[in-house]
Design an enzyme around this catalytic site. Structure first.
Site, PDB file in Angstrom:
ATOM      1  N   HIS A 331       0.842  -1.238   0.047  1.00 51.29           N
ATOM      2  CA  HIS A 331       0.195  -0.128  -0.070  1.00 51.29           C
ATOM      3  C   HIS A 331       0.850   1.000  -0.246  1.00 51.29           C
ATOM      4  O   HIS A 331       1.737   1.217   0.270  1.00 51.29           O
ATOM      5  CB  HIS A 331      -0.813  -0.052   0.885  1.00 51.29           C
ATOM      6  CG  HIS A 331      -0.216   0.405   2.011  1.00 51.29           C
ATOM      7  ND1 HIS A 331       0.203   1.514   3.318  1.00 51.29           N
ATOM      8  CD2 HIS A 331      -0.259  -0.955   3.571  1.00 51.29           C
ATOM      9  CE1 HIS A 331       0.869   1.432   4.742  1.00 51.29           C
ATOM     10  NE2 HIS A 331       0.401  -0.021   4.038  1.00 51.29           N
ATOM     11  N   CYS A 349       4.177  -4.321   6.385  1.00 50.66           N
ATOM     12  CA  CYS A 349       3.296  -4.055   5.270  1.00 50.66           C
ATOM     13  C   CYS A 349       4.319  -3.912   4.244  1.00 50.66           C
ATOM     14  O   CYS A 349       6.102  -3.564   4.795  1.00 50.66           O
ATOM     15  CB  CYS A 349       2.210  -2.977   5.045  1.00 50.66           C
ATOM     16  SG  CYS A 349       1.135  -3.963   5.762  1.00 50.66           S
ATOM     17  N   ASN A 351       5.654  -0.632   1.859  1.00 50.56           N
ATOM     18  CA  ASN A 351       4.675   0.630   1.873  1.00 50.56           C
ATOM     19  C   ASN A 351       5.418   1.007   1.011  1.00 50.56           C
ATOM     20  O   ASN A 351       6.928   0.623  -0.231  1.00 50.56           O
ATOM     21  CB  ASN A 351       6.195   1.333   2.814  1.00 50.56           C
ATOM     22  CG  ASN A 351       5.194   1.172   4.074  1.00 50.56           C
ATOM     23  OD1 ASN A 351       5.746   1.523   5.173  1.00 50.56           O
ATOM     24  ND2 ASN A 351       4.054   0.749   4.368  1.00 50.56           N
TER      25      ASN A 351
END
Length: 404
Positions: A331, A349, A351
């Protein structure tokens, strides 16, 4: 004792009477209610009717109710479940001597049967009776991982989750069938007592059609439990989209049908023990896309760090491609743009900046593959999304109940 078609016929003979217009009295055979409305012609035996199963037996609901006429033909057959009021469909043989039900029956049900047979002189005989189906200790019904149809990536994992423990996994596995076009080698892997997964040795070939069918209904699968209603699904596999994310180079590369089409800098989960929260490395291994959300609030309370706790955060994020059940995403994260391509600082996550995150959001879909290496984290577990591809093929084969 369960009887299948053609076994255990209980012949219910309708006795002939002395006059052509007389009605036979009530007949009793093996506990089945007797005949009514029987007429006869002198010298011509009355037709007889037999039901499968007999009155003292129970039928598996996967097997049919069978009604047979001897010494004549069947004129009419009606089978009803009085508990639901529903009739049962069936088919009459070409010679009109056998009627066989074609509907699935229910567990623990009593079916009322009314059959009319006609002898060679045209005299009609009506016979009534009951057929009972088995009442199991439990019914294990499977649920599909994915919808029953759809378009998926080459990392598609098939799976079934039952609502009861499976004692006889080998019998269940034998009742499961996966076919693919083109044909590809694959196998089942049991995850606990209720869940079984299927994948091929290698990723599915782009353009494949994959069909899953179960035939467990009516089958004893251990401990008095029987299989529930069967399910089936057909999936299409779209073009191959595979991303390779490297925690050492801090880069992610996207391949479309084997050709490199995109390279982008990323920041993975941090491996350093930085307060207030310790290391949060991204899981190593092959992930598959589970879903996408254009806008999402990333909230640390989802993993136990809630408002008021050190390290709590709640932030809106864009272009979110989910790759694990516990919340790993590709994301956009504008706060880490300065270290994307050089350092891993996220909470797990991957990035990216806005442009790159949107590109992956637009091009990667459910079942597409994201291979993570050198993240410093543990291997993605099979129950953390679809970590199935992180298991070696030899270990996968050993997870079959039919192995050896």
């Amino acid at each position: 004792m369960i009887r299948t078609a053609g076994l255990g016929l209980v012949v219910l003979v309708l006795a002939a009477c002395s006059g052509p217009s007389e009605t036979a009295g009530t007949a009793q055979a093996a506990g089945v209610a007797g005949a009514t409305g029987t007429t006869s012609v002198p010298g011509v035996p009355a037709a007889t009717v037999a039901f499968v199963p007999g009155a003292q037996e129970q039928l598996s609901p996967k097997d049919p109710i069978v009604v047979k006429a001897s010494g004549g033909t069947l004129q009419a057959v009606a089978v009803t479940n009085p508990q639901t009021g529903n009739g049962v469909k069936g088919e009459l043989s070409a010679d009109k001597t056998t009627w066989t039900s074609s509907d699935h029956l229910r567990y623990g049900a009593t079916y009322q049967v009314v059959a009319t047979a006609v002898n060679q002189a045209g005299a009609a005989s009506e016979q009534r009776g009951e057929v009972h189906t088995i009442k199991p200790a439990g019914v294990a019904t499977p649920a599909l991982f994915q919808p029953a149809s759809g378009d998926f990536g080459v990392g598609l994992v098939l799976g079934l989750k039952f609502d009861h423990d499976i004692a006889d996994k080998a019998t269940v596995e034998k009742s499961l069938k996966v076919t693919s076009s083109p044909a590809q080698d694959g196998g089942w892997y049991w995850v606990g007592k209720r869940e079984v997964h299927y994948r091929p040795k290698d990723y599915w070939k782009a353009g494949s059609t994959v069909k899953l069918e179960t035939t467990t209904f009516g089958t004893p699968i251990g401990g008095g439990v029987y299989g529930g209603q069967d399910v089936s699904a057909t999936y299409k596999v779209h073009d191959s989209w595979i991303a390779k994310a490297d925690g050492r180079t801090h880069q992610i590369k996207a391949f479309h049908n084997g050709q490199l089409v995109k390279t982008a800098p990323i920041s993975m989960g941090k491996t350093a023990d930085t307060p207030p929260r310790g290391p949060t490395p991204t899981f190593n291994g092959t992930h598959t896309v589970l879903g996408k959300e254009e806008h999402k609030i990333m909230d640390s309370c989802t993993y136990g760090v809630c408002e008021g706790d050190p390290g709590y955060y709640s932030a809106p994020e864009n272009w979110n491609v989910r790759i694990s059940a516990d919340g790993e995403y590709l994301h956009e994260n504008l706060k880490t743009v300065g270290v994307q391509g050089s350092d891993n600082v996220s909470n797990g996550c991957l990035n990216m900046n806005t442009e790159n995150a949107k590109w992956f959001f637009d091009n990667f879909n459910v079942g597409d593959v994201v291979e993570v290496t050198n993240s410093g984290g543990p291997q993605l577990a099979i129950n953390n999304g679809h970590g199935d591809w992180a298991i070696s093929w030899s270990a996968w084969q050993a997870g079959s109940a039919l192995r050896g």
